[in-house]
Design a protein around this motif. Structure first.
Motif, PDB file in Angstrom:
ATOM      1  N   PRO A  85       0.805  -1.217   0.000  1.00 37.17           N
ATOM      2  CA  PRO A  85       0.000   0.000   0.000  1.00 37.17           C
ATOM      3  C   PRO A  85       0.844   1.275   0.000  1.00 37.17           C
ATOM      4  O   PRO A  85       1.971   1.275   0.500  1.00 37.17           O
TER       5      PRO A  85
ATOM      6  N   ASP B  20      -7.111  -8.807  -4.930  1.00 36.62           N
ATOM      7  CA  ASP B  20      -5.989  -8.201  -4.205  1.00 36.62           C
ATOM      8  C   ASP B  20      -5.537  -6.919  -4.906  1.00 36.62           C
ATOM      9  O   ASP B  20      -5.258  -5.906  -4.270  1.00 36.62           O
ATOM     10  N   SER B  22      -7.353  -5.069  -6.763  1.00 33.56           N
ATOM     11  CA  SER B  22      -8.405  -4.059  -6.636  1.00 33.56           C
ATOM     12  C   SER B  22      -8.215  -3.235  -5.367  1.00 33.56           C
ATOM     13  O   SER B  22      -8.529  -2.046  -5.340  1.00 33.56           O
ATOM     14  N   ASP B  23      -7.693  -3.864  -4.326  1.00 32.12           N
ATOM     15  CA  ASP B  23      -7.398  -3.133  -3.088  1.00 32.12           C
ATOM     16  C   ASP B  23      -6.455  -1.966  -3.366  1.00 32.12           C
ATOM     17  O   ASP B  23      -6.652  -0.859  -2.870  1.00 32.12           O
ATOM     18  N   LEU B  26      -8.315   0.761  -5.106  1.00 30.91           N
ATOM     19  CA  LEU B  26      -9.243   1.477  -4.226  1.00 30.91           C
ATOM     20  C   LEU B  26      -8.473   2.547  -3.434  1.00 30.91           C
ATOM     21  O   LEU B  26      -8.975   3.640  -3.198  1.00 30.91           O
ATOM     22  N   ASP B  27      -7.235   2.228  -3.057  1.00 28.72           N
ATOM     23  CA  ASP B  27      -6.383   3.219  -2.393  1.00 28.72           C
ATOM     24  C   ASP B  27      -6.123   4.411  -3.314  1.00 28.72           C
ATOM     25  O   ASP B  27      -6.154   5.567  -2.894  1.00 28.72           O
ATOM     26  N   PHE B 141     -15.571  -8.607  -4.357  1.00 28.70           N
ATOM     27  CA  PHE B 141     -14.631  -7.673  -3.719  1.00 28.70           C
ATOM     28  C   PHE B 141     -15.314  -6.927  -2.571  1.00 28.70           C
ATOM     29  O   PHE B 141     -14.764  -6.799  -1.476  1.00 28.70           O
ATOM     30  N   THR B 142     -16.542  -6.459  -2.826  1.00 30.44           N
ATOM     31  CA  THR B 142     -17.284  -5.711  -1.808  1.00 30.44           C
ATOM     32  C   THR B 142     -17.560  -6.583  -0.588  1.00 30.44           C
ATOM     33  O   THR B 142     -17.335  -6.179   0.557  1.00 30.44           O
ATOM     34  N   ARG B 145     -14.427  -7.391   1.494  1.00 32.75           N
ATOM     35  CA  ARG B 145     -13.943  -6.308   2.360  1.00 32.75           C
ATOM     36  C   ARG B 145     -14.650  -6.315   3.712  1.00 32.75           C
ATOM     37  O   ARG B 145     -14.149  -5.747   4.681  1.00 32.75           O
ATOM     38  N   PRO B 149     -10.709 -12.088   3.968  1.00 33.23           N
ATOM     39  CA  PRO B 149     -10.260 -12.470   2.622  1.00 33.23           C
ATOM     40  C   PRO B 149     -10.994 -13.663   2.030  1.00 33.23           C
ATOM     41  O   PRO B 149     -11.127 -13.768   0.822  1.00 33.23           O
ATOM     42  N   ASN B 287     -16.711   0.431  -5.604  1.00 31.72           N
ATOM     43  CA  ASN B 287     -15.761  -0.657  -5.782  1.00 31.72           C
ATOM     44  C   ASN B 287     -15.694  -1.118  -7.234  1.00 31.72           C
ATOM     45  O   ASN B 287     -14.668  -1.632  -7.676  1.00 31.72           O
TER      46      ASN B 287
END
Lengths: 185, 307
Positions: A85, B20, B22-23, B26-27, B141-142, B145, B149, B287
């Motif tokens: 991240p 993974d 996609s996380d 999203l950031d 994915f939604t 979260r 996992p 998302n």
């Protein structure tokens, strides 16, 4: 094939301490600093530097992490994946950002990092700290703080192993000859 | 991975790898400048033979957030009206130089055909009653979260017009890949005639399953696809299968509510349920952009297929 051990754990500890002092000296203190480590080992090194600075300067320097995958210039040429991240706890605008990485090689990762940080804000200045500068730059980039200048062959492998990131009991930096398999950087 | 045509083509590891990634995206979307130069110089074209607002906008937003150029092709104002075939349309667009084509078509299998015709990557954005893989990925994915996992042991009811729904099929497959147990809830006429090999159970009474489920996934009754007299009246359907506030109150307090949109607020799903604390509906939309960024990146960015 193993060639030589460049740093053992004590050497690394001393290098961290020295770099931490140099950073504070260059910037006339630790106010306004933010250390941003590049994945994968940069964040761990940045935390060590911040801990060292806290021990002698009594300032808690904010530490961030940066993933540069989406800013690289070799996207599509090889398999590029995000490594972790991007988390920078403070606004970088007006601060001095010290980018932290383990090995400086072609300079392309740092170029990507300059772009990535620029999108977070406008730092007053950006500096670069690395544990090893192994040469072979492909861009006009140099480090401000260096643990060790290590002349290498292009095919050689500089292996950095840190307790936080590499599942080893003891830190080490080693130089491996081209025929070795595995490893990174 | 060169194309994304069907969830059936993805194993659990491939689904997890996409989620993974996609996380990470999203950031990116949460930043002041929610844009990265990852796909600079790439061109993504959307070719929609069916109307769509959220899917098309979501893909175009995803492409723009990655700095790709986007072209949009609306069939209504194109040479398709003059009788141009799908093959010629696709070949013409390809000749302009593109890297990915996002295809929605009323015929099942159309994106597969397009993938055989062109060199660019093809993404299925919904084909007939067959599949809608990116919707399934954003649903997974939604849910992931909120559930950790893995979805192992998570009980999901997909409620509504299963027979006509490509979302039901893709989302069921995707949830199942991650370990969830899916039940289709609908009157017999809205369940596909044959479910051979589908890893699902079927229930005809929503009230029977309400208390056991971890997720209520509500589908829209697709009046435009109904055609035959599959339902006596919509009113009767909503009386038995609508997710009212009263029914929602009989679910476990931590049961999530999902809907792929567009929703018919009121009879199909009550407003206080959609806007309630357990609703993931709005999050699904946000998302969706991150998941489609991950898909575009995996197909034409990361170079995973180069090696």
């Amino acid at each position: 094939m193993f060639r030589t051990r460049v740093f053992d754990a004590s050497d690394l500890r001393r290098a961290h301490t020295r770099i931490a002092h140099e950073i504070v000296e260059r910037n006339h203190g630790a106010q306004d600093l933010v250390l941003i480590g590049l994945h994968t080992r940069g964040p761990a090194i940045a935390r060590r530097l911040a801990a060292a600075i806290a021990s002698f300067e009594e300032v808690d320097v904010p530490v961030g992490s940066l993933d540069v995958a989406f800013y690289r210039d070799d996207i599509g040429l090889r398999n590029v994946q995000p490594l972790g991240p991007t988390e920078v706890p403070v606004d970088v605008t007006g601060r001095v950002v010290v980018l932290v990485d383990d090995v400086l090689f072609t300079g392309r990762t740092i170029r990507a990092a300059l772009d990535a940080v620029t999108e977070l804000g406008r730092p007053r200045a950006m500096q670069l700290a690395v544990l090893v500068d192994r040469g072979h730059r492909e861009l006009p980039i140099r480090a401000d703080f260096v643990g060790k200048n290590l002349p290498t062959g292009v095919g050689e492998d500089v292996r950095v192993r840190l307790s936080e990131t590499d599942d080893v009991a003891e830190d080490a930096i080693e130089l491996w000859a081209p025929d070795a398999s595995g490893g990174s950087e | 991975m060169k194309h994304l045509l069907s969830i059936e083509d993805l194993d659990r590891a491939a689904v997890e790898a996409l989620l993974d990634q996609s996380d990470a995206f999203l950031d990116v979307l949460a930043r002041d400048i929610p844009k990265v130069p990852a796909l600079r110089g790439k061109t993504v074209v959307s070719l929609f033979y069916e109307e769509s607002t959220r899917t098309r906008l979501s893909f175009e937003t995803a492409a723009k957030r990655l700095s790709a150029d986007t072209m949009s092709f609306a069939v209504g104002s194109s040479s398709v009206k003059k009788g141009e075939s799908l093959l010629d349309t696709v070949k013409t667009i390809e000749a302009m130089g593109i890297d990915a084509m996002v295809v929605r078509h009323h015929a099942a299998g159309a994106p597969h055909r397009v993938a055989q015709w062109i060199d660019a990557s093809v993404i299925n954005a919904g084909d007939g009653r067959h599949e809608h893989p990116t919707q399934a990925l954003l649903d997974a994915f939604t849910l992931r979260r909120h559930r950790g996992p893995s979805l192992d042991g998570c009980r999901v009811a997909i409620i509504g017009d299963i027979r006509n729904s490509r979302v039901a099929r893709s989302t069921m497959l995707c949830f199942t890949r991650l370990g969830a147990r899916v039940t289709f809830v609908a009157p017999p006429t809205l369940i596909p005639e044959r479910l051979d090999g589908w890893p699902v159970t079927v229930a005809h009474d929503l009230d029977d399953v309400l208390g056991e489920i971890d997720v209520a996934y509500v589908l829209r009754v697709q009046e435009e696809r109904l055609g035959q007299a599959l339902l006596p009246t919509l009113r009767e359907y909503y009386a038995r299968y609508g997710l009212t506030a009263e029914r929602a109150a009989r679910m476990k307090p931590d049961t999530f509510v999902m809907h792929p949109g567009p929703m018919i607020r009121g009879p199909e799903i009550a407003t206080e349920v959609v806007d309630g604390p357990r609703s993931l509906v709005r999050e699904q939309v946000t998302n969706g952009v991150a998941v489609r960024m991950a898909v575009l990146w995996s197909l034409i960015g990361s170079g995973g297929h180069v090696a």
